[in-house]
Enzyme design. Structure first.
Site, PDB file in Angstrom:
ATOM      1  N   VAL A 197       0.785   5.504  -0.522  1.00  0.00           N
ATOM      2  CA  VAL A 197      -0.063   6.690  -0.630  1.00  0.00           C
ATOM      3  C   VAL A 197       0.155   7.364  -1.983  1.00  0.00           C
ATOM      4  CG1 VAL A 197      -0.572   8.966   0.347  1.00  0.00           C
ATOM      5  CG2 VAL A 197      -0.097   7.034   1.859  1.00  0.00           C
ATOM      6  N   PRO A 245       0.856  -1.198   0.000  1.00  0.00           N
ATOM      7  CA  PRO A 245       0.000   0.000   0.000  1.00  0.00           C
ATOM      8  C   PRO A 245       0.884   1.237   0.000  1.00  0.00           C
ATOM      9  CG  PRO A 245       0.065  -0.980   2.187  1.00  0.00           C
ATOM     10  CD  PRO A 245       0.844  -1.892   1.296  1.00  0.00           C
ATOM     11  N   CYS A 265       3.029   3.103   9.266  1.00  0.00           N
ATOM     12  CA  CYS A 265       3.442   4.393   8.692  1.00  0.00           C
ATOM     13  C   CYS A 265       4.271   5.189   9.705  1.00  0.00           C
ATOM     14  CB  CYS A 265       2.211   5.205   8.280  1.00  0.00           C
ATOM     15  SG  CYS A 265       2.648   6.792   7.521  1.00  0.00           S
ATOM     16  N   HIS A 273       7.220  -5.181   8.403  1.00  0.00           N
ATOM     17  CA  HIS A 273       8.284  -4.377   7.800  1.00  0.00           C
ATOM     18  C   HIS A 273       9.453  -4.419   8.784  1.00  0.00           C
ATOM     19  CE1 HIS A 273       9.434  -0.469   5.501  1.00  0.00           C
ATOM     20  NE2 HIS A 273      10.502  -1.151   5.857  1.00  0.00           N
ATOM     21  N   GLN A 300      -6.501  -0.884   2.774  1.00  0.00           N
ATOM     22  CA  GLN A 300      -5.819  -0.507   4.018  1.00  0.00           C
ATOM     23  C   GLN A 300      -6.356   0.808   4.566  1.00  0.00           C
ATOM     24  OE1 GLN A 300      -1.753   1.232   4.461  1.00  0.00           O
ATOM     25  NE2 GLN A 300      -1.224  -0.755   5.350  1.00  0.00           N
ATOM     26  N   GLY A 313      10.728  -5.153   3.089  1.00  0.00           N
ATOM     27  CA  GLY A 313      12.022  -4.524   3.335  1.00  0.00           C
ATOM     28  C   GLY A 313      13.159  -5.239   2.633  1.00  0.00           C
ATOM     29  N   ASN A 314      14.053  -4.455   2.000  1.00  0.00           N
ATOM     30  CA  ASN A 314      15.245  -4.968   1.282  1.00  0.00           C
ATOM     31  C   ASN A 314      14.900  -5.686  -0.016  1.00  0.00           C
ATOM     32  OD1 ASN A 314      16.451  -4.124   3.638  1.00  0.00           O
ATOM     33  ND2 ASN A 314      16.999  -6.163   4.365  1.00  0.00           N
TER      34      ASN A 314
END
Length: 484
Positions: A25, A23, A108, A175, A79, A209-210
């Site tokens: 923004v 997701p 977030c 995350h 979400q 992540g990564n």
């Protein structure tokens, strides 16, 4: 039909999805989701939606979900960010018929999330999160999922995940960064945290992540044992990431623009996507970067994209045999590839002397802007300066506002209590007082109400008059109870 849970939900509803688009923004809108699905993505999320706004604004619902209904766009998870159980549930009830699950954003880390008190800034409020997920799990017809960031401590992260699972979360996206790891301080995500969560819970887990290429996806699944892997920035720079391909940038850009023609979205979204896709090329052709920033129509964006394509094709035609990519890139700049975010030291170096040598102005320091020199002002401030040449951006010349005695916000100039409107309203109501400066007339309205009650006594029967007195008396008692 009964609501599917855990592994059954991931296997049947989400079709055992391994490749997931995050997701984002203003970036994971329908057109981008469809492009990503064509190139390997198996599950997509909507951009983060604000539950309170979604609940009260029909236009917001239509623009962000209802108007985007498309059979190809499934499975889909909506979400929301929220910090109130009732608001979250009511928004989820309005969205449940248009998706396969509802996700609560607990990841977030941005300042807007801190000000709004949502996202990763709820991660210490376990009682609130339990109430939100329990209520939603009970009321909503589709499963509830969560996306979180980790704590520095692995044990606390594991307990956090187990708490969410116990509350009714049916799928968890982790995350592997803390809420402090963002922007130039993002650093490397901890797969160790993700692996620990995966071993500790009995619901499906996605890793985030990564992830910059397909080999990262495969390595992450192998090391952490997760059910799927979510990509955000890697997907924005290469929508064919999950196919394991690095296509020509203009191929992806042209395909995306064709989808936008069919499923329109705000021009700012389209421009942002092209800035990501053409990121490395726009470092070479700075003039076209400026044109892309200024263009006001979709046709104009198509023209800039076409010009970028022609420049690259011309560069390919003039390429010497054995020539290698510049700037340390793994591929030539016209090929979709990862963007490695620079750390703090590299960013300082980018914006320092080396940037000046290349003729590219580095980022402005605060002191440079304060002297009002238009050459050093941001582009936005330069536009304001053109509209009003006498405008000054010197902070010392800004008017000083008197602060509210209660909360520190600017107070109303004519407020009788020396407060901002919000604090004034609470005090005026509590004390049944008036504040003409804020247009609050609690005392006046209360006196008018009593006067009207007295005037009615003369025309009512004795029995009705006694009832009226009793009602006024009851109102006074309730008022005193409220004050106490």
């Amino acid at each position: 039909m009964p609501k599917l849970r855990g592994e059954a939900f991931w296997r049947e509803t989400l079709r055992s999805a391994h490749y997931v688009v995050a997701p984002m923004v203003d970036q994971s809108e329908l057109a981008w989701r469809l492009l990503s699905r064509r190139h390997g993505a198996q599950l997509c999320y909507t951009p983060m939606l604000h539950a309170q706004v979604f609940l009260r604004d029909a236009n917001y619902r239509r623009e962000n979900l209802y108007g985007d209904a498309c059979p190809e766009d499934r499975p889909l998870i909506v979400q929301f960010c929220a910090n109130d159980p009732e608001v979250f549930v009511q928004a989820a009830l309005l969205a449940q018929d248009y998706c396969d699950a509802i996700d609560l954003n607990l990841g977030c880390p941005q300042m807007i999330a801190k000000r709004g008190h949502y996202g990763a800034f709820l991660q210490e409020e376990w009682d609130l999160l339990q109430r939100m997920i329990l209520l939603a799990n009970e009321k909503v017809s589709v499963p509830i999922t969560c996306k979180i960031r980790v704590f520095p401590d692995i044990d606390k992260t594991v307990k956090y995940a187990q708490m969410l699972e116990k509350a009714g979360c049916q799928l968890l996206t982790v995350h592997g960064r803390t809420k402090e790891q963002k922007g130039p301080l993002a650093g490397v995500a901890s797969w160790e945290h993700i692996q620990a969560v995966r071993k500790a819970v009995n619901i499906p887990v996605f890793a985030n992540g990564n992830i910059q290429c397909l080999s990262d996806v495969e390595e992450c699944i192998r090391k952490t044992g997760v059910h799927g892997v979510m990509s955000a920035e890697g997907n924005l720079h290469n929508p064919a990431l999950f196919e394991g391909r690095n296509p020509l940038v203009w191929e992806m850009a042209e395909e995306y623009l064709e989808i936008v023609q069919k499923y329109p979205c705000p021009l700012s979204y389209v421009r942002a996507h092209l800035f990501k896709l053409w990121h490395h090329t726009l470092q070479v052709y700075q003039q076209l970067r400026e044109e892309l920033a200024k263009v006001k129509t979709l046709e104009g964006i198509v023209d800039v994209n076409r010009e970028l394509k022609l420049r690259c094709q011309e560069e390919i035609a003039n390429q010497k045999e054995g020539e290698k990519p510049k700037e340390g890139l793994p591929f030539f700049h016209w090929i979709c590839q990862p963007y490695i975010r620079p750390g703090p030291k590299e960013r300082c170096k980018e914006n320092g002397a080396s940037g000046t040598e290349k003729g590219v102005r580095g980022k402005r320091t605060l002191e440079e802007e304060e002297d009002g020199n238009s050459e050093l002002l941001s582009k936005n401030k330069q536009k304001k300066k053109l509209r009003n040449p006498n405008k000054s951006f010197d902070p010392s010349l800004k008017p000083k506002y008197a602060k509210c005695d209660q909360c520190g916000n600017p107070k109303g100039n004519k407020c009788v209590f020396n407060m901002c409107r919000g604090c004034c309203k609470k005090r005026a109501f509590k004390e049944t007082a008036d504040c003409p400066g804020h247009g609050l007339l609690f005392k006046t309205k209360y006196e008018k109400s009593l006067s009207w009650q007295h005037s009615q006594r003369g025309i009512q029967s004795p029995e009705m008059s006694r009832r009226g007195e009793a009602e006024v008396g009851e109102a006074v008692v309730l008022k005193e109870a409220g004050d106490s």
